[in-house]
Design a protein around this motif. Sequence first.
Motif, short mmCIF file in Angstrom:
data_model
loop_
_atom_site.label_atom_id
_atom_site.label_comp_id
_atom_site.label_asym_id
_atom_site.label_seq_id
_atom_site.Cartn_x
_atom_site.Cartn_y
_atom_site.Cartn_z
N HIS A 27 -31.70 -52.30 3.09
CA HIS A 27 -31.39 -52.80 4.43
C HIS A 27 -30.62 -51.71 5.19
O HIS A 27 -29.86 -50.97 4.58
CB HIS A 27 -30.55 -54.08 4.30
N HIS A 28 -30.79 -51.65 6.51
CA HIS A 28 -30.18 -50.51 7.25
C HIS A 28 -28.73 -50.77 7.64
O HIS A 28 -28.01 -49.85 8.02
CB HIS A 28 -31.01 -50.18 8.48
N ALA A 29 -28.26 -52.03 7.58
CA ALA A 29 -26.87 -52.29 8.00
C ALA A 29 -26.17 -53.16 6.97
O ALA A 29 -26.67 -54.22 6.57
CB ALA A 29 -26.86 -52.98 9.36
N HIS A 30 -25.04 -52.70 6.51
CA HIS A 30 -24.28 -53.42 5.49
C HIS A 30 -22.87 -53.69 5.98
O HIS A 30 -22.26 -52.83 6.60
CB HIS A 30 -24.20 -52.61 4.19
N LEU A 31 -22.39 -54.89 5.68
CA LEU A 31 -21.00 -55.20 6.00
C LEU A 31 -20.27 -55.53 4.69
O LEU A 31 -20.65 -56.47 3.99
CB LEU A 31 -20.91 -56.38 6.97
N PHE A 32 -19.26 -54.74 4.38
CA PHE A 32 -18.41 -55.03 3.22
C PHE A 32 -17.21 -55.80 3.74
O PHE A 32 -16.40 -55.26 4.50
CB PHE A 32 -17.98 -53.73 2.53
N LEU A 33 -17.11 -57.06 3.32
CA LEU A 33 -16.12 -57.94 3.92
C LEU A 33 -15.12 -58.43 2.88
O LEU A 33 -15.47 -59.16 1.95
CB LEU A 33 -16.87 -59.13 4.53
N GLY A 34 -13.87 -58.02 3.03
CA GLY A 34 -12.82 -58.46 2.10
C GLY A 34 -11.59 -57.59 2.28
O GLY A 34 -11.68 -56.49 2.84
N LYS A 35 -10.44 -58.09 1.80
CA LYS A 35 -9.20 -57.32 1.93
C LYS A 35 -9.36 -55.96 1.25
O LYS A 35 -10.02 -55.86 0.22
CB LYS A 35 -8.03 -58.08 1.28
N MET A 36 -8.75 -54.94 1.83
CA MET A 36 -8.87 -53.61 1.23
C MET A 36 -8.28 -53.61 -0.19
O MET A 36 -8.73 -52.87 -1.05
CB MET A 36 -8.17 -52.55 2.09
N GLY A 37 -7.28 -54.45 -0.40
CA GLY A 37 -6.66 -54.55 -1.72
C GLY A 37 -7.56 -55.17 -2.79
O GLY A 37 -7.21 -55.22 -3.97
N TYR A 38 -8.75 -55.66 -2.38
CA TYR A 38 -9.71 -56.16 -3.37
C TYR A 38 -10.63 -55.02 -3.84
O TYR A 38 -11.44 -55.21 -4.74
CB TYR A 38 -10.61 -57.26 -2.79
N GLY A 39 -10.55 -53.87 -3.15
CA GLY A 39 -11.43 -52.74 -3.49
C GLY A 39 -12.58 -52.57 -2.52
O GLY A 39 -13.55 -51.86 -2.81
N THR A 40 -12.49 -53.20 -1.35
CA THR A 40 -13.61 -53.24 -0.41
C THR A 40 -14.05 -51.84 0.06
O THR A 40 -15.24 -51.52 0.04
CB THR A 40 -13.21 -54.12 0.80
N PHE A 41 -13.09 -51.03 0.46
CA PHE A 41 -13.44 -49.68 0.93
C PHE A 41 -14.04 -48.85 -0.21
O PHE A 41 -15.05 -48.17 -0.05
CB PHE A 41 -12.19 -48.98 1.49
#
Length: 383
Positions: A27-41
């Motif tokens: 897929h051409h667009a992805h959204l990673f959604l969650g607190k950065m402290g969960y490891g999202t980035f």
Amino acid sequence: MFQFSDIIGQEEVKSSLIIQAHSGKLHHAHLFLGKMGYGTFQLAMAFVKYIYCKDKQVADSCDQCANCIKITKMEHIDIHFTIPSFKKEALSKTLMPEFRNLIEQTEARFDLKDWHDYNNEKNAKIRSAECDVILHDMGLSSYENGYKTQIIWMAESLEKESNKILKILEEPNPKTLFVLIAESSVDLLPTILSRCNIHKILPLKSDTLKHYLEKDSEGKSREMLLRSVHFSEGDILEAKRYLADEDSEFPLEANLLNFLRGLISFHERKFDNINKAILQAEALASQSRPNQKKFLDYFQYFLRQLVLIKITQTCQLNENLFKAANHFANILDTDQIEVWSQLVDKYHYAIEGNANVKISFVSLAIESGKIQDREEFEKFISS
Ligand SMILES: [Zn+2]
């Protein structure tokens, strides 16, 4: 850096990302959604690295090929970053050295608060001029004949500006990849959400977080570790902040207990004891603003545990706080706790603005006191 193996827990998401990277119809667009402290980035970056890797292993990038090396250094010519910046005309590109430094220092574990602190700034935003850069960059074809990628860190700080990138998200050039990273979807336009493949990143499991902290927190007592795991609710960054805070001159638990003890005396109609609550309120007013906000966050955590006790008769508090919580659970109904929580929110908001801090904390003490008594409570909510 930026390998799946660097990321704590999150095994299910890792597997799903690896499968998608191999699927051949990405897929051409992805959204990673969650607190950065969960490891999202980290997950988003490991995904991008895996896609670009020229020698993919079964479960991770090789970390050795030219693409992997460039991505580790954040120097891949076809990967563009957009990050929230501080000044009106400032663009992400000028802040990239700072962003790289922060990534290196924290091993890519940081959030917007760290970004603000690192730059000694606040209110970072992604502004309109930045979207023009995105449109320009993503309008070009890739240099290295592979994917062209746009990564947007803290995409919620686009706010209304996200309108500008809607069209390119809808009809991107071939071999284009958008990777949006956000902590909350509240400020993202529904039209943006609907175009993205959403990877919801969940809080870390208690055991996973505990195991990680045990290795990383020498000299901390077991009880302190457990408390940090509970208080942080699956967020590594919050857990680490809690542990660091325990060493500071402003221990949250002792302060909350003092505040609550003042209220308990108040409820028992020892009116001279209201002074206790007020003295504690004044002591809080003399703290730094970050400490005050931390205190109110901790207060909210306590109230959530209180609701848990009411409903399930169990909670995650340690013995000292549990005693206090039990007292309140016995005398308060859930509607009273809910109003109490709204009160704490109200003063959190006031303190974040420029309200008079001393008045705010004293009012919080007095209004919290009123909530403890059913009769006073009825009067309070109808006033
Ligand atoms: Zn590689």
